[in-house]
Design an enzyme around this catalytic site. Sequence first.
Site, PDB file in Angstrom:
ATOM      1  N   LYS A  83       0.857  -1.202   0.000  1.00 37.36           N
ATOM      2  CA  LYS A  83       0.000   0.000   0.000  1.00 37.36           C
ATOM      3  C   LYS A  83       0.886   1.242   0.000  1.00 37.36           C
ATOM      4  O   LYS A  83       1.822   1.342   0.810  1.00 37.36           O
ATOM      5  CB  LYS A  83      -0.874  -0.008   1.258  1.00 37.36           C
TER       6      LYS A  83
HETATM    7  O1  G3P Z   1      -8.698   1.416   4.848  1.00 34.47           O
HETATM    8  C1  G3P Z   1      -8.925   2.742   5.212  1.00 34.47           C
HETATM    9  C2  G3P Z   1      -9.795   2.790   6.431  1.00 34.47           C
HETATM   10  O2  G3P Z   1      -9.160   2.094   7.484  1.00 34.47           O
HETATM   11  C3  G3P Z   1     -10.092   4.193   6.863  1.00 34.47           C
HETATM   12  O3  G3P Z   1     -11.305   4.146   7.529  1.00 34.47           O
HETATM   13  O4  G3P Z   1     -13.076   4.981   9.059  1.00 34.47           O
HETATM   14  O5  G3P Z   1     -10.636   5.592   9.447  1.00 34.47           O
HETATM   15  O6  G3P Z   1     -11.912   6.575   7.524  1.00 34.47           O
HETATM   16  P1  G3P Z   1     -11.754   5.382   8.445  1.00 34.47           P
END
Ligand code: G3P
Length: 219
Positions: A83
């Site tokens: 990534k």
């Molecule tokens: O894979 C990306 C994810 O972990 C981000 O999620 O909810 O932190 O925006 P969030």
Amino acid sequence: MKFFVDTAEVAEIADLASSGLVDGVTTNPSLVAKSGRRFLEVVEEICRLVDGPVSAEVTATDVDGMLREGRRLARIAPNVCVKVPLTWDGLKACRALSSEGTPVNVTLCFSPAQALLAAKAGATFVSPFVGRLDDVGADGLGLIRDIVEIYRAYPRTIRTEVLVASVRTPPHVVAAAKLGADVATMPPALLRQLVHHPLTDKGLAAFLKDWERTGQAIA
Ligand code: G3P
């Protein structure tokens, strides 16, 4: 649509993977920090739990550092997907790693132009963050619609899959599927939440109550 689990919690991954419904795993530095585990060890353990792609993110921000870290991560297991962030250095690293045959997930995507660059850099996946756009009053699902439309316009040259990230609710998952996104990655709790509907629970209880009255058993 493929379902990935967005976590570095090994117990959660093991439990959900046993359902046969998990197609891959995504992690990021915040999720790894939350797990309290050594990064390389937890990635190796996750790669043994699922056959599908396991995204492990570099933490360098310069292209040489990303290449060094990415090549190290790729050596952990055949199903590691490196990534990288959607920056110029991330795109350069993506170009180089993908040309070496290493799958790359370009993350932190927030615009169609960024997604177009990720595809041109040979990304295996691009990760547009729906929830974080919604958090700032933007149209997260609108971004998915734009990316899918652009990618579909170049079926012979764009092979990058749309991996919808920052998925927060069941409607996010359904809408992403209706838009034709390839993958949704979601927290374990959300994946479990997808199965529930009160009418399913009510209907099953009624079936079992009526069956009990028959006094029969399937044997
Ligand atoms: O894979 C990306 C994810 O972990 C981000 O999620 O909810 O932190 O925006 P969030």
